[in-house]
Design a protein around this motif. Structure first.
Motif, mmCIF file in Angstrom:
data_model
loop_
_atom_site.group_PDB
_atom_site.id
_atom_site.type_symbol
_atom_site.label_atom_id
_atom_site.label_comp_id
_atom_site.label_asym_id
_atom_site.label_seq_id
_atom_site.Cartn_x
_atom_site.Cartn_y
_atom_site.Cartn_z
ATOM 1 N N LYS A 168 61.870 43.888 -10.839
ATOM 2 C CA LYS A 168 61.076 43.200 -11.859
ATOM 3 C C LYS A 168 59.737 42.739 -11.308
ATOM 4 C CE LYS A 168 65.124 41.338 -14.278
ATOM 5 N NZ LYS A 168 65.902 40.105 -14.549
ATOM 6 N N GLU A 169 59.713 42.310 -10.037
ATOM 7 C CA GLU A 169 58.528 41.646 -9.496
ATOM 8 C C GLU A 169 57.556 42.579 -8.785
ATOM 9 O OE1 GLU A 169 59.698 38.349 -7.101
ATOM 10 O OE2 GLU A 169 60.607 37.264 -8.764
ATOM 11 N N VAL A 170 58.071 43.577 -8.073
ATOM 12 C CA VAL A 170 57.171 44.389 -7.244
ATOM 13 C C VAL A 170 57.314 45.886 -7.449
ATOM 14 C CG1 VAL A 170 56.874 42.658 -5.447
ATOM 15 C CG2 VAL A 170 58.809 44.208 -5.316
ATOM 16 N N GLY A 171 58.125 46.318 -8.411
ATOM 17 C CA GLY A 171 58.188 47.736 -8.725
ATOM 18 C C GLY A 171 59.291 48.482 -7.979
ATOM 19 N N GLU A 172 59.573 49.672 -8.482
ATOM 20 C CA GLU A 172 60.717 50.448 -7.996
ATOM 21 C C GLU A 172 60.566 50.903 -6.555
ATOM 22 O OE1 GLU A 172 63.655 53.851 -9.853
ATOM 23 O OE2 GLU A 172 61.960 53.079 -10.994
ATOM 24 N N ALA A 173 59.348 51.342 -6.181
ATOM 25 C CA ALA A 173 59.154 51.860 -4.818
ATOM 26 C C ALA A 173 59.433 50.784 -3.778
ATOM 27 C CB ALA A 173 57.736 52.400 -4.658
ATOM 28 N N SER A 174 58.944 49.569 -4.033
ATOM 29 C CA SER A 174 59.148 48.485 -3.071
ATOM 30 C C SER A 174 60.578 47.955 -3.099
ATOM 31 C CB SER A 174 58.174 47.335 -3.370
ATOM 32 O OG SER A 174 56.843 47.781 -3.247
ATOM 33 N N GLY B 243 53.052 54.120 -6.873
ATOM 34 C CA GLY B 243 54.220 54.692 -6.224
ATOM 35 C C GLY B 243 55.464 54.719 -7.085
ATOM 36 N N SER B 244 55.402 54.172 -8.308
ATOM 37 C CA SER B 244 56.590 54.189 -9.161
ATOM 38 C C SER B 244 56.215 53.819 -10.586
ATOM 39 C CB SER B 244 57.628 53.192 -8.650
ATOM 40 O OG SER B 244 57.241 51.865 -8.960
ATOM 41 N N VAL B 245 57.159 54.028 -11.492
ATOM 42 C CA VAL B 245 56.957 53.649 -12.896
ATOM 43 C C VAL B 245 56.695 52.146 -12.997
ATOM 44 C CG1 VAL B 245 58.031 53.579 -15.176
ATOM 45 C CG2 VAL B 245 58.437 55.539 -13.682
ATOM 46 N N GLY B 246 57.353 51.360 -12.134
ATOM 47 C CA GLY B 246 57.207 49.912 -12.182
ATOM 48 C C GLY B 246 55.817 49.413 -11.854
ATOM 49 N N ASP B 247 54.974 50.295 -11.283
ATOM 50 C CA ASP B 247 53.617 49.877 -10.908
ATOM 51 C C ASP B 247 52.597 50.049 -12.032
ATOM 52 O OD1 ASP B 247 54.606 49.367 -8.388
ATOM 53 O OD2 ASP B 247 53.985 51.285 -7.552
ATOM 54 N N ILE B 248 53.012 50.596 -13.155
ATOM 55 C CA ILE B 248 52.060 50.877 -14.244
ATOM 56 C C ILE B 248 51.389 49.599 -14.741
ATOM 57 C CG2 ILE B 248 51.783 51.812 -16.577
ATOM 58 C CD1 ILE B 248 54.055 53.697 -16.017
ATOM 59 N N GLY B 249 52.126 48.474 -14.677
ATOM 60 C CA GLY B 249 51.540 47.207 -15.111
ATOM 61 C C GLY B 249 50.273 46.874 -14.342
ATOM 62 N N TYR B 250 50.263 47.176 -13.029
ATOM 63 C CA TYR B 250 49.076 46.917 -12.209
ATOM 64 C C TYR B 250 47.912 47.807 -12.669
ATOM 65 C CZ TYR B 250 52.343 44.594 -9.017
ATOM 66 O OH TYR B 250 53.299 43.776 -8.474
ATOM 67 N N VAL B 251 48.225 49.025 -13.082
ATOM 68 C CA VAL B 251 47.194 49.972 -13.537
ATOM 69 C C VAL B 251 46.519 49.431 -14.796
ATOM 70 C CG1 VAL B 251 46.761 52.324 -14.355
ATOM 71 C CG2 VAL B 251 48.466 51.920 -12.566
ATOM 72 N N LEU B 252 47.322 49.009 -15.758
ATOM 73 C CA LEU B 252 46.785 48.511 -17.018
ATOM 74 C C LEU B 252 46.067 47.180 -16.831
ATOM 75 C CD1 LEU B 252 49.851 49.363 -19.318
ATOM 76 C CD2 LEU B 252 47.755 50.702 -18.975
ATOM 77 N N GLU B 253 46.643 46.321 -15.988
ATOM 78 C CA GLU B 253 46.059 44.999 -15.741
ATOM 79 C C GLU B 253 44.660 45.102 -15.134
ATOM 80 O OE1 GLU B 253 46.922 41.237 -12.746
ATOM 81 O OE2 GLU B 253 48.600 42.505 -13.356
ATOM 82 N N ASN B 254 44.443 46.128 -14.302
ATOM 83 C CA ASN B 254 43.151 46.285 -13.632
ATOM 84 C C ASN B 254 42.230 47.288 -14.314
ATOM 85 O OD1 ASN B 254 43.216 44.645 -10.924
ATOM 86 N ND2 ASN B 254 45.252 45.556 -11.118
ATOM 87 N N ASP B 255 42.632 47.734 -15.515
ATOM 88 C CA ASP B 255 41.757 48.549 -16.365
ATOM 89 C C ASP B 255 41.353 49.877 -15.707
ATOM 90 O OD1 ASP B 255 40.421 48.882 -18.817
ATOM 91 O OD2 ASP B 255 38.513 48.271 -17.937
ATOM 92 N N ALA B 256 42.307 50.542 -15.076
ATOM 93 C CA ALA B 256 42.022 51.857 -14.489
ATOM 94 C C ALA B 256 41.817 52.881 -15.592
ATOM 95 C CB ALA B 256 43.166 52.289 -13.579
#
Length: 542
Positions: free
Chosen positions: A63-69, A275-288
């Motif tokens: 939940k907190e750091v994504g699937e890869a981590s 590195g994983s599906v769980g990281d998509i939130g970081y992508v959207l949050e930073n407007d990539a």
């Protein structure tokens, strides 16, 4: 006031009270037993309890750091099922008639030392994992509870080292920074710190026994320095810098929604590496603008067997649907080198970075490759998906890839399964690919330059060898000339070229890359807005 120098894992500057985490002083004593079977049963119960704890840690990390981590906790669960490890414990109990705690502690030390003495960096890192699971087993055998790290005030955490399980239990809202005496930049804790955006220093030569809880500390991730009991002048300067960083961050937030266009009108795509599906939130949050590197190997790590076509399809489909029409470039399987997976049966290699890895595995074991391609082609129907193939060195490799692609297409068509053949590109990571990039550009849709491996292979330097840090120079003229050659050859054929290696996030080179003609830079999500700022304030033709 005392200052110590370490190595920065994540940049940032903070000031706050120290919490010193010391390992439990519980001493494992050797005791003679009468019933070996009863002692073995205790180990089995402790293993079961440890598995349950690790599953909870995995769920929390997911939940907190994504699937890869989070995958490290799956790895720990697998280690607890390792027959060699468990048999060694059982054998010691039965042959020496010793208590379970002692057998686990000694076996853990033996296995940890064995891994630590290996030449391979990946295997060396497993030494810490073995130590972590052995300490967990001993705690459960002796009735100790995990340290409660969730209920602390906002603090600078100082420790000899931090295990992944200790890190993920913490409430990240209350962690100002990490400072450890040991650890490496490639450790799981370092990876977690970067994902959690927490300033962190490792390799700081501290005497923990002399440090008191509550001591004020300044952690400077930009210089790699930690200062304890700073004087008034240092405190004032730190507060000023902390405020400046907050203001910079606020200004960067104002760039969200704006285009990456230079003052004289040149546009460049700025995408994210994840590195994983769980990281998509970081992508959207930073407007990539999209995802320039989606590392598909997370699907293969931390498990006992190959992921099915359906598992892969669902993961890829979720990513492209979530990105809602923005480009998603998925790199095909890049296992090998520093990413070892037992069930691939790759065997030991003296130099895995130059060995059986990435596209070489896919071409030698086409059934694995075909399963992934089927999943990717099916997912391409649901969004803007592109594929890139890693570690290319020849025209023949690309031709062989296309033969397999054709076979997969024929199979899907015959089975009347909905699919789409997406844009296909290659990663330029080897000097060989650079030198024939004029020919390769005629065959593919785009180039993505993997500067990490390209620098390593060009300079003949192992990038994970700390002794060679002074020689490893990603700004080397040879590396920059190669990048320019790749860009020029791509453009001659009407194709685009980008960078997805760490060099793309080097802010000292951003202007140079734009002027070199690079069409795309793909970086960690936290770097998106920083690059956008530089691009919008420069002229491409200067």
């Amino acid at each position: 006031m005392q200052s110590f120098q370490g190595k920065s894992v994540y940049k940032g500057i903070v000031m706050g009270p120290v919490v010193v985490l010391k390992k439990n002083d519980y001493q494992v004593k050797r005791s003679r037993i009468e019933d070996a079977d009863a002692e073995t049963s205790r180990v089995q119960e402790a293993v079961k309890r440890s598995q349950e704890q690790l599953q909870k840690l995995y769920d929390k990390a997911l939940k907190e750091v994504g699937e890869a981590s989070a995958a490290i906790f799956e790895v720990h669960q697998m280690m607890l099922e390792d027959e060699d490890y468990l048999e060694a414990i059982q054998n010691m109990i039965q042959t020496e008639m010793v208590n379970a705690e002692y057998a686990v502690a000694v076996t853990g030390d033996n296995f940890s030392q064995m891994f630590a003495s290996m030449d391979d960096d990946y295997m060396k890192a497993r030494a810490a994992d073995i130590k972590d699971i052995s300490e967990r087993l001993v705690r459960n055998l002796s009735g100790q509870e995990d340290a409660d790290l969730s209920d602390i005030d906002p603090s600078v955490i100082v420790a000899d080292d931090l295990s992944p399980s200790e890190t993920v239990q913490m409430d990240k809202e209350k962690i100002l920074a990490f400072v450890t005496v040991h650890g490496s930049t490639n450790s799981h804790t370092a990876i977690l710190a970067r994902m959690m955006n927490i300033p962190a220093l490792i390799g700081v030569p501290l005497a923990l026994d002399e440090l008191k809880n509550g001591t004020t500390a300044v952690v400077d991730g930009f210089t790699g320095q930690v200062t304890f009991e700073p004087d008034e002048e240092t405190q004032a300067a730190t507060l000023k810098r902390v405020q400046e960083e907050k203001e910079k961050l606020a200004l960067l937030q104002e760039l969200k929604g704006k285009e990456n266009i230079t003052l004289d009108g040149k546009k460049i795509n700025i995408y994210a590496n994840i590195g994983s599906v769980g990281d998509i939130g970081y992508v959207l949050e930073n407007d990539a603008g999209g995802i320039g590197l989606f590392r598909s190997e997370f699907l293969y790590l931390g498990r006992n067997d190959f992921p099915t076509e359906e598992e892969q399809f669902q993961a890829y489909k979720q990513v492209v649907q979530t990105m809602a029409g923005k480009k998603v470039i998925i790199r095909t399987l890049d296992i090998g080198a520093d990413k070892q997976v037992d069930y691939f049966n790759l065997g030991n290699e003296e130099n895995p970075a130059l060995g059986y890895r990435a596209i070489r595995i896919c071409l030698k074991q086409p059934d694995i490759f075909k399963t992934q391609l089927r999943a990717l082609f099916r997912a391409a129907v649901y969004g803007n998906l592109s594929i890139m193939y890693p570690m290319i060195t020849s025209v023949e490799e690309v031709e062989k890839i296309y033969e397999i692609v054709k076979e997969v297409e024929i199979e899907l068509k015959a089975q009347e399964i909905q699919y789409r053949i997406p844009e296909q590109g290659i990663m330029i990571e080897t000097p060989a690919a650079v030198m024939i990039s004029d020919r390769l550009a005629e065959m593919v849709d785009f180039f993505s330059i993997g500067t990490n491996d390209l620098t390593q292979y060009t300079l003949a330097i192992d990038r994970q060898n700390e002794k060679l840090d002074d020689f490893y120079n990603p700004h080397h003229e040879a590396v920059l000339r190669m990048i320019q050659m790749v860009v020029d050859n791509a453009h001659k054929c009407g194709k685009w070229a980008g960078i997805c290696g760490e060099l793309g996030a080097d802010l000292t080179l951003t202007e140079k890359f734009v002027r070199m003609g690079l069409d795309e830079l793909s970086v960690a999500p936290s770097m998106i807005l920083k690059l956008r700022k530089i691009v919008r304030e420069m002229k491409a033709e200067d």
